[in-house]
Design an enzyme around this catalytic site. Structure first.
Site, PDB file in Angstrom:
ATOM      1  N   LEU C 106      53.124  75.177  81.604  1.00  0.00           N
ATOM      2  CA  LEU C 106      51.794  74.805  82.105  1.00  0.00           C
ATOM      3  C   LEU C 106      51.803  73.420  82.757  1.00  0.00           C
ATOM      4  O   LEU C 106      52.431  72.490  82.264  1.00  0.00           O
ATOM      5  CB  LEU C 106      50.779  74.839  80.952  1.00  0.00           C
ATOM      6  CG  LEU C 106      50.666  76.173  80.216  1.00  0.00           C
ATOM      7  CD1 LEU C 106      49.560  76.107  79.166  1.00  0.00           C
ATOM      8  CD2 LEU C 106      50.426  77.324  81.177  1.00  0.00           C
ATOM      9  N   GLY C 151      55.354  77.473  78.606  1.00  0.00           N
ATOM     10  CA  GLY C 151      54.839  78.566  79.422  1.00  0.00           C
ATOM     11  C   GLY C 151      55.915  79.282  80.215  1.00  0.00           C
ATOM     12  O   GLY C 151      55.789  80.473  80.520  1.00  0.00           O
ATOM     13  N   ASN C 175      58.273  74.957  72.976  1.00  0.00           N
ATOM     14  CA  ASN C 175      58.436  73.618  72.414  1.00  0.00           C
ATOM     15  C   ASN C 175      57.137  72.829  72.315  1.00  0.00           C
ATOM     16  O   ASN C 175      57.153  71.597  72.204  1.00  0.00           O
ATOM     17  CB  ASN C 175      59.447  72.838  73.263  1.00  0.00           C
ATOM     18  CG  ASN C 175      58.948  72.633  74.687  1.00  0.00           C
ATOM     19  OD1 ASN C 175      58.299  73.523  75.233  1.00  0.00           O
ATOM     20  ND2 ASN C 175      59.230  71.484  75.267  1.00  0.00           N
ATOM     21  N   GLU C 176      56.000  73.542  72.339  1.00  0.00           N
ATOM     22  CA  GLU C 176      54.706  72.865  72.322  1.00  0.00           C
ATOM     23  C   GLU C 176      54.600  71.820  71.208  1.00  0.00           C
ATOM     24  O   GLU C 176      54.050  70.726  71.418  1.00  0.00           O
ATOM     25  CB  GLU C 176      53.565  73.890  72.183  1.00  0.00           C
ATOM     26  CG  GLU C 176      53.198  74.616  73.466  1.00  0.00           C
ATOM     27  CD  GLU C 176      54.150  75.765  73.814  1.00  0.00           C
ATOM     28  OE1 GLU C 176      55.160  75.936  73.111  1.00  0.00           O
ATOM     29  OE2 GLU C 176      53.876  76.480  74.801  1.00  0.00           O
TER      30      GLU C 176
END
Lengths: 300, 300, 300
Positions: C106, C151, C175-176
Site C-alpha cells: 500500500l 500488500g 510485515n505490517e
C-alpha cells in the site's frame, strides 16, 4: 441380494451420534466358546471378523474396478452398521480384493439417463456411506492396495489412518474437476481436514491424482509399504489404536469430526437437490455418456 | 498461602480483551533508579522480572512433578496478572525448576472424591489459566525442560513460541485418551491451531506423547536445543519478539486467537457442567482412584 | 488516466459471485481472423493478452516500487474486470516490470494527511482489488520477480499459484507489524489459508519478511526458479491449469474461497470504518510521516 426395507434402516442417525449409547464395550467373557472367524459373504464386499482381535476386514470385490454403485453402497452401509452394532468388533480395515484398484469411485451408470427418484436414492446412499464411515465409532484403517480416484479417495480420507502400497503406478486423489464435475462440499471438507487448505485448493482445482510417493509427501496417506507387507502393517496399526480404551477415543473422534459431519446433516436435502439439478443438465449427461462410451471402447 | 478473596479478582475479563487499555507501553524513563531484578517468591512458582530487558521468568517449582493443583493454578493466574499489569514487563518465559519435568498436567487429587463445589472451583481455575495465558498481551515463550503431558502440554501450546530440550526421553502431548478421559474442546482447538487437523486427530485419539524429535517434526514445538543452551535460546527468541512494537503485535495476536478464546468464553459454564458430570461418574472416579494408587505404589 | 465514473462500475459484485453467469467459455471459433496479441496500455500496469493461449499478463510498471496507490488499484481493478469479461482470456500472470521489486504494498502517501473521504475511497479500492483477485474466475499465477512485502504479498497470496525467483535477497511477507500497524483480518485469513495457523501466528506477530528459500519452506510460495526461467515456468504452470475445463475449476475455486470472501463482504463497511479510525490517530500519522521522511532521505 438386498432385502426390501433394509435401506431405510440404514438411513438413521449416523454413528457419531451414538457414542453415548456404547459406553466402553466390555471385554469378551473368557468362558464363552471361541468363534475365531465369522464371514458374512454378500455380493460386493467380503466381510471377515476376527473375534479374538476385535478387527473386521471389509474387502471390496466388485470387479472390474469396485465402482460405488447403489448396490455396493447399500451393502457397504449394511455391513458397516452390522459391525458397528457388534460388540465383538472394535475396528475395521478397508481394502480391495481386486488387483491394482482400491475403488474407482462413484458408478457413472447410476448417474446417467436415470430418473430423479433414482438420483435421489443414489445420492442419499453416497451421503449415508460417508456419514457412517467418517462418523464411525470403530477404528477405521484404509489399506489402499491400488488406485483410488474420486469416491475411492473419499473412502480412504474418511478412515482414521491410511496406508498405501508404495507402487508409484497407484494414485489417489479427488479428480472430479478432470471430468468437468465439482466435488461436493463435504468431500472438500474431508479433504481439507487431511491435507490443509493450500494443498486442497490446487489439488481440487487441478483434479490431481497423486502417485503414492507424492500422496505421502502431501499427507494424503500416512505411510507407504511394499504390497506384500500391507495387511500385516494394517493389522499392526490397528492393534496400536485398539490398545486405547474405546470410550475416550470415540468421544475424541466425534469431537474432532463433528463440525464437518454436522454441516452435511444440516444441508442434506439441499445437497441432494443440488446433485439432481447438476446431474440432470443435458451438458453433463452428454459428457457422462461420452465418457462411458470411451470406457466401453477401451474394454473391447 | 493464597489470601481469601484473591481468586475472584483473577476471574475477570481475560487479558486479550484488554488490548485497548494498554496502548504501546512507554519506554522506561532513563532518569529512574535501576532496579534490575525483582523476585516475588511464593509457594509453587518462582517469578523473576528483569526490568532492564522487560522479561520475566515463571519457574514452576512444585515437586515432584509440577502438577496443576488448585493452589498452583491460582498462583499461576495471580503471577501472570501481576506481570500483565506491570509496565516494566513485556514478555514471560515459562520453565521448570524441577528436573526432567515441565509439568505433569492437572492434579488428579483435585478431581477425586471431592465435592461439586470443589470441582467447579478447580475447573474454573483451569479455564482461567488458559484464558489468561493464551490471551496474554505479553510475549510468551515456553522453555520446555522436561516431559510435558496433558495440561503441561496445554501450557506450552498456549505460548507464542516453544523451545524444547533435545533429549528424546522428554516427551510432550495431550495424552488424555490414554487415561480414558477426553481432552476438553478448547485443549483440542489450541492443539489444532498448532499442529493442524490431521495430526491432531490421530495424536488426540491415540493420546500420543511425542518424544522431543518427533514433537519438532510435527510442529508441536518450534525448535530443540541442548539443555545447557535452553535459557540462553529462550532469551534470544524473546529479544527477537520484543524488537517489535508491542501494540501492533498485541492486536495481531488477539486477532489470531480470538475465535478460539471466544468459543470457551461463550460456553464456559456448560464446559464446567460437562466436566462435573463427567468427573462425577463412578466409573471415572474408580479409574482415577486406581491410577492414584498405582502412582503411590510406584513411589514407595 | 482514469475517466470519472469508472470506479463505481468497479464496485459491483465481486467476480466469484458470477460463476453461474459464465458457463464454460466456448473455444475460439477457428474461422475468425487471428488477433494474436492485443495490448491495452495505461499508466501503471501493462496488460498483454495472448489470444491463442487465452493467457494475459499484467505487468506492474509503477516505479520506483510498484506501490499500491489509488490510481494503481483503480487500474488494477479495471484491467482485471476487462479480462474477466473477455471470453478470449482464461488466465492471468501477475508480474513486475520494475527490477528487484514485485510490489512494495500500500502507498503510504495515500494514508497520510488526507481527508476521511480519501481514506474511505482508498480503503474501498484496496478491498475491491482483493475481492476481485481472490475471487477471480480466471486462473491466476503470481510470477514474483522481486521483493513483495505487505500488500505486495497479499497480491501473491490471492493468486492460485506462486512462483518466485530463487534469489535469497528477494523476500516476501505480511510485515505490517514491523511498521506498528496491524494486517486487516482478511489479509490474515488469506495468509492462514496458505501457510496455516501456526506459521501465520508467528509470521504476522513478528512482521516477518521471508527470503525466497524460507518462503518456499513454509509454503508461502509454491516453487522457486532462476530469474531467467520465471516467465517460461509461469506459462508452463498456466498451461497445466488451463488443461482443465473452466466451469468445474471455477466452481471448485469459488467453493474453496467463499467463506473468506464472504467474511469481508459481510463486514466491508465496518472494515472501512476501522481503517479510518486507526489511520486517523495522531500517533499513527506521526509514525507514517517519520517513515516517509526516512524514505525521502534514503532516496537523496
Amino acid at each position: 441380494s438386498v432385502p426390501p426395507g433394509v435401506l431405510p434402516l440404514c438411513h438413521q442417525l449416523p454413528a457419531w451420534g451414538r457414542a453415548a449409547r456404547h459406553p466402553q464395550r466390555p471385554p469378551q467373557s473368557p468362558g464363552l466358546p471361541l468363534a475365531p472367524r465369522r464371514a458374512f459373504s454378500n455380493n460386493k464386499i467380503l466381510v471377515e471378523l476376527d473375534e479374538s482381535s476385535g478387527v473386521a476386514t471389509m474387502k471390496f470385490k466388485s470387479p472390474p474396478v469396485n465402482s460405488l454403485s447403489l448396490d455396493f453402497l447399500t451393502e457397504f452401509c449394511i455391513s458397516l452398521e452390522k459391525l458397528e452394532n457388534d460388540r465383538a468388533c472394535r475396528g475395521v480395515i478397508l481394502t480391495s480384493a481386486v488387483p491394482k484398484i482400491f475403488s474407482s469411485g462413484l458408478d457413472i451408470t447410476e448417474m446417467c439417463g436415470k430418473s430423479v427418484e433414482h438420483y435421489t436414492e443414489f445420492w442419499r446412499a453416497v451421503q449415508e456411506m460417508w456419514l457412517r464411515l467418517y462418523g464411525s465409532n470403530m477404528v477405521t484403517v484404509a489399506a489402499v492396495n491400488g488406485s483410488s480416484p474420486a469416491g475411492g479417495c473419499l473412502i480412504a480420507l474418511s478412515c482414521d489412518y491410511r496406508i498405501m502400497v508404495e507402487n508409484p503406478k497407484f494414485s489417489i486423489g479427488l479428480n472430479e474437476a478432470q471430468l468437468g464435475i465439482v466435488a461436493p462440499f463435504w468431500f472438500k471438507d474431508t479433504f481439507v481436514n487431511v491435507v490443509g487448505q493450500r494443498v486442497a485448493e490446487s489439488s481440487l482445482q487441478l483434479g490431481s491424482l497423486h502417485p503414492a510417493p507424492q500422496a505421502l509427501k502431501i499427507g494424503l496417506v500416512d505411510e507407504l509399504v511394499p504390497e506384500e507387507k500391507l495387511q500385516e502393517k494394517a493389522a499392526a496399526v490397528m492393534a496400536q489404536w485398539l490398545a486405547l480404551p474405546d470410550h475416550a477415543r470415540q468421544l475424541t473422534k466425534s469431537m474432532m469430526r463433528k463440525a464437518v459431519l454436522d454441516r452435511l446433516l444440516a444441508h442434506r436435502e439441499e445437497d441432494i437437490q443440488h446433485f439432481i439439478s447438476f446431474i440432470s443438465k443435458e451438458s453433463i449427461q452428454k459428457s457422462l455418456r461420452m465418457y462411458m462410451e470411451m470406457l466401453k471402447k477401451k474394454k473391447s
